[in-house]
Design an enzyme around this catalytic site. Sequence first.
Site, mmCIF file in Angstrom:
data_model
loop_
_atom_site.group_PDB
_atom_site.id
_atom_site.type_symbol
_atom_site.label_atom_id
_atom_site.label_comp_id
_atom_site.label_asym_id
_atom_site.label_seq_id
_atom_site.Cartn_x
_atom_site.Cartn_y
_atom_site.Cartn_z
ATOM 1 N N LYS A 56 0.828 -1.392 0.023
ATOM 2 C CA LYS A 56 -0.023 0.078 -0.009
ATOM 3 C C LYS A 56 1.162 1.378 -0.114
ATOM 4 C CE LYS A 56 -3.728 -0.368 -0.468
ATOM 5 N NZ LYS A 56 -4.590 -0.519 -1.593
ATOM 6 N N TRP A 61 0.258 1.830 -8.713
ATOM 7 C CA TRP A 61 0.416 3.134 -9.510
ATOM 8 C C TRP A 61 1.899 3.014 -10.358
ATOM 9 C CZ3 TRP A 61 1.543 8.309 -6.511
ATOM 10 C CH2 TRP A 61 1.424 9.312 -7.599
ATOM 11 N N LYS A 118 6.567 -7.972 -9.295
ATOM 12 C CA LYS A 118 6.421 -7.123 -8.351
ATOM 13 C C LYS A 118 6.707 -7.940 -6.999
ATOM 14 C CE LYS A 118 2.232 -6.557 -5.406
ATOM 15 N NZ LYS A 118 0.855 -6.247 -5.664
ATOM 16 N N THR A 119 7.168 -7.154 -5.911
ATOM 17 C CA THR A 119 7.460 -7.917 -4.630
ATOM 18 C C THR A 119 7.195 -6.604 -3.454
ATOM 19 O OG1 THR A 119 9.093 -8.984 -3.241
ATOM 20 C CG2 THR A 119 9.878 -7.262 -4.473
ATOM 21 N N HIS A 120 6.843 -7.544 -2.391
ATOM 22 C CA HIS A 120 6.774 -6.891 -1.214
ATOM 23 C C HIS A 120 7.769 -7.275 -0.122
ATOM 24 C CE1 HIS A 120 3.137 -4.491 -2.145
ATOM 25 N NE2 HIS A 120 2.375 -5.296 -2.062
ATOM 26 N N ARG A 142 6.482 5.201 1.138
ATOM 27 C CA ARG A 142 5.356 6.138 1.445
ATOM 28 C C ARG A 142 5.680 6.539 3.078
ATOM 29 N NH1 ARG A 142 -1.043 4.732 0.424
ATOM 30 N NH2 ARG A 142 -1.720 7.071 0.427
ATOM 31 N N SER A 150 -3.929 3.224 4.751
ATOM 32 C CA SER A 150 -4.052 2.734 3.681
ATOM 33 C C SER A 150 -4.207 1.128 3.918
ATOM 34 C CB SER A 150 -3.218 3.078 2.729
ATOM 35 O OG SER A 150 -3.610 2.599 1.395
ATOM 36 N N MET A 244 -6.854 5.789 -13.095
ATOM 37 C CA MET A 244 -6.741 4.544 -12.740
ATOM 38 C C MET A 244 -8.041 3.892 -11.806
ATOM 39 S SD MET A 244 -2.828 4.205 -11.986
ATOM 40 C CE MET A 244 -2.731 2.510 -11.358
ATOM 41 N N LYS A 270 -8.093 6.545 -1.732
ATOM 42 C CA LYS A 270 -8.020 8.044 -1.734
ATOM 43 C C LYS A 270 -6.774 8.146 -2.375
ATOM 44 C CE LYS A 270 -10.530 9.648 2.252
ATOM 45 N NZ LYS A 270 -10.142 10.309 3.535
ATOM 46 N N GLY A 271 -5.617 7.627 -2.302
ATOM 47 C CA GLY A 271 -4.256 7.815 -2.820
ATOM 48 C C GLY A 271 -3.890 9.101 -2.572
#
Length: 307
Positions: A56, A61, A118-120, A142, A150, A244, A270-271
Site C-alpha cells: 500500500k 501506480w 512485483k514484490t513486497h 510512502r 491505507s 486508474m 484515496k491515494g
Amino acid sequence: MALDKMKDLNLKEARLQLQLVELEGIPVMEPTYSTWDRVWKFKARPDDLLIATYAKAGTTWTQEIVDMIQQNGDVEKCRRDTTYKRHPFLEWYIPGPSSVRYSGLELAEAMPSPRILKTHLPVQLVPPSFWEQNCKIIYVARNAKDNLVSYYHFHRMNKAMPEPGTWEEFMEKFMTGKVLWGSWYDHVKGWWKAKDKHRILYLFFEDMKENPKREILKILKFLEKDVNEDVLNKILFYTSFETMKENPMANYTRDFQGIMDHSISPFMRKGAVGDWKNYFTVTQNKKFDEDYKKKMADTSLVFQTEL
C-alpha cells in the site's frame, strides 16, 4: 439473522485459512512460507525489472507507469490484462481451484522477457539471482502514517488478509512490525541502504503526488527510455489516480472477486497525502511520533507527511 451469522462465519473461516507465519522473523502468509524454497531459488533474468514496495505504498501506480512507458503510451496494450497478471507478484501464492489459484512464480517463469515483476519482500529476502543478474529495481516508499491508514483499510476489505482488529489494535501491530511483510521501518531503511550498492531507483509516494511528471522523467531516465511530449502527457493522464480508479485492469475489481470487498473500502481508496490526520487522535499521534523518532534515528531517510 441466521443468514447474516452464516455469512459472518464464512468470512471468519476465509480469513482463518491464510495464517501468518514467520520467515526469518518476517510475518508472511502461510502459502508463501510453504513455497519459499522455490521463491528463494527464483532465476531472475538480466532484463527483469523488479518493482518493490511495502504494501500500500503506490505499487499498482508504479506498475502502471512502468507499463505505459514499456508500451510507449499504448493504452490498449496496457489493458491486455489486469495488473495482477501483467506483472507477476513474485512471492504470492494462493492455492485452490483455478478460479482463485495464483502463483506469481509460475506466471513469471512462463512469461517472455522483458518482465516487470512485483514484490513486497524486505531487501534481505529478495532472491539472490536479482543481485547476481544486476537487475534494475524501482523501490517506492510512502510515509508511515498514510501507509498505516491505507494498510488498515486494505485489511478491512481483503478477506485473504488477517483480521485487522480495531484501528487502535492495528496501529499497535504496525508499530511493532506484527503485520504481513513485517516492520515498515526496517523495510524502508533496508532498501534505502541497498540503493548505494545496487541499481535501485528509490522513489517517494509524496514526490510522485506532488510532481508526477518529474518522477516519471526519473523513471524514464533510469529505464534508459525516451518518449515524446505527447506520450508523456498520455502517461500522466492514464496513470492519474482518478483515471486508474476507473480502470478495471488496474483497480482490482476483476481479480479476487469474493475476496476483496470494494463496498467496505475500494482497493483504490484515496491515494492522498495527509489522510492520516482523519484517523490519528492527538494522543495516538504523540505516541506514534515518539516511537517513530526512536526507530528512524539510525537513518538519513526523511518523509513528508503532508503536502
